[in-house]
Design a protein around this motif. Sequence first.
Motif, short mmCIF file in Angstrom:
data_model
loop_
_atom_site.label_atom_id
_atom_site.label_comp_id
_atom_site.label_asym_id
_atom_site.label_seq_id
_atom_site.Cartn_x
_atom_site.Cartn_y
_atom_site.Cartn_z
N PRO A 179 -20.60 28.38 -7.75
CA PRO A 179 -21.36 27.19 -8.19
C PRO A 179 -22.05 26.41 -7.06
CG PRO A 179 -19.01 26.75 -8.27
CD PRO A 179 -19.16 28.19 -7.88
N THR A 180 -21.51 26.46 -5.83
CA THR A 180 -22.11 25.67 -4.76
C THR A 180 -22.62 26.57 -3.64
OG1 THR A 180 -20.10 25.41 -3.45
CG2 THR A 180 -20.45 23.80 -5.23
N ASP A 181 -23.56 26.03 -2.88
CA ASP A 181 -24.11 26.78 -1.76
C ASP A 181 -23.05 27.12 -0.72
OD1 ASP A 181 -26.55 26.65 -3.01
OD2 ASP A 181 -27.38 25.10 -1.71
N GLN A 182 -22.17 26.18 -0.46
CA GLN A 182 -21.12 26.42 0.53
C GLN A 182 -20.18 27.53 0.10
OE1 GLN A 182 -21.35 25.04 3.64
NE2 GLN A 182 -23.26 24.60 2.58
N GLU A 183 -19.86 27.58 -1.18
CA GLU A 183 -19.01 28.66 -1.69
C GLU A 183 -19.73 30.00 -1.61
OE1 GLU A 183 -16.05 27.04 -5.03
OE2 GLU A 183 -18.15 26.48 -5.40
N LYS A 184 -21.03 30.00 -1.84
CA LYS A 184 -21.81 31.23 -1.72
C LYS A 184 -21.78 31.74 -0.29
CE LYS A 184 -24.90 30.27 -5.55
NZ LYS A 184 -26.25 30.08 -6.04
N PHE A 185 -22.06 30.85 0.66
CA PHE A 185 -22.04 31.26 2.07
C PHE A 185 -20.66 31.73 2.50
CE2 PHE A 185 -25.91 28.48 2.87
CZ PHE A 185 -26.74 29.54 3.21
N LYS A 186 -19.63 30.99 2.11
CA LYS A 186 -18.26 31.34 2.49
C LYS A 186 -17.87 32.71 1.92
CE LYS A 186 -13.48 29.75 2.06
NZ LYS A 186 -12.59 28.72 1.50
N ILE A 209 -24.31 38.34 7.61
CA ILE A 209 -23.09 37.65 8.05
C ILE A 209 -23.43 36.45 8.92
CG2 ILE A 209 -21.03 37.89 9.51
CD1 ILE A 209 -20.83 40.81 8.39
N SER A 210 -24.38 36.62 9.84
CA SER A 210 -24.75 35.49 10.71
C SER A 210 -25.37 34.37 9.88
CB SER A 210 -25.69 35.94 11.83
OG SER A 210 -26.93 36.35 11.32
N ARG A 211 -26.22 34.71 8.93
CA ARG A 211 -26.81 33.68 8.04
C ARG A 211 -25.71 32.98 7.23
NH1 ARG A 211 -31.95 31.82 8.05
NH2 ARG A 211 -31.65 31.40 5.85
N ALA A 212 -24.75 33.76 6.77
CA ALA A 212 -23.68 33.20 5.95
C ALA A 212 -22.81 32.24 6.75
CB ALA A 212 -22.82 34.33 5.36
N TYR A 213 -22.41 32.62 7.96
CA TYR A 213 -21.58 31.72 8.77
C TYR A 213 -22.35 30.47 9.19
CZ TYR A 213 -17.49 34.72 9.05
OH TYR A 213 -16.36 35.45 8.74
N ILE A 214 -23.60 30.64 9.55
CA ILE A 214 -24.41 29.46 9.92
C ILE A 214 -24.55 28.53 8.72
CG2 ILE A 214 -26.76 28.72 10.52
CD1 ILE A 214 -26.88 31.25 12.36
N PHE A 236 -28.32 27.29 0.24
CA PHE A 236 -28.41 28.73 0.05
C PHE A 236 -29.81 29.03 -0.49
CE2 PHE A 236 -27.49 32.86 -1.94
CZ PHE A 236 -26.68 33.45 -0.98
N ALA A 237 -30.68 29.47 0.39
CA ALA A 237 -32.09 29.64 0.05
C ALA A 237 -32.37 31.01 -0.56
CB ALA A 237 -32.94 29.46 1.32
N LYS A 238 -33.59 31.18 -1.07
CA LYS A 238 -34.01 32.47 -1.63
C LYS A 238 -33.87 33.58 -0.58
CE LYS A 238 -37.32 31.17 -5.17
NZ LYS A 238 -38.72 31.29 -5.63
N HIS A 239 -34.16 33.24 0.66
CA HIS A 239 -34.06 34.21 1.75
C HIS A 239 -32.61 34.70 1.92
CE1 HIS A 239 -35.05 36.18 5.52
NE2 HIS A 239 -33.97 35.63 6.02
N ASP A 240 -31.66 33.79 1.78
CA ASP A 240 -30.25 34.16 1.89
C ASP A 240 -29.84 35.09 0.74
OD1 ASP A 240 -29.71 32.53 4.22
OD2 ASP A 240 -29.91 30.82 2.88
#
Length: 154
Positions: A114-121, A24-29, A37-41
Amino acid sequence: MYPTIIALHSLIRWFVLISLLYSISRAYIGWLRTKPFAKHDNLSRALTARFAEIQFLLGVILYFLSPIVDYFLHNFKDAIHLREIRFFGMEHITMMIIAVGVITTGSGKVKGMPTDQEKFKTMAIWFSIGLLIILTSIPWPFSPLVSRPWIRTF
């Protein structure tokens, strides 16, 4: 077998909680700072979902081995009025099924974004909801209603 499963269930709870907080902290950051959105995420997302699913499987096994649940199922009319018995016989498992469903669904949705921001959100929102459900349904040692130790030993 019951003492081993309950000890494992107690231990894995911490893996679930720590991985959820980390993801969650990785996602919000990542979401708020528009990071890639890296392999680590992605690994964090997948491990968090797997820990939750492993915990769920242990919980289902425990549900059918538990003497508390056995009492609940065989004495439903009386047991439904006993807070601790009702909690383990009905409330805890129901909320945890919902929480694991939310986490697993969120994890799956992330893969299709499709996008990194959508993945994190997506990860931030779904995992946060799952965490809130879990936090309200764990039998914490400080709970006045139903309490269990921080960790059980083998």
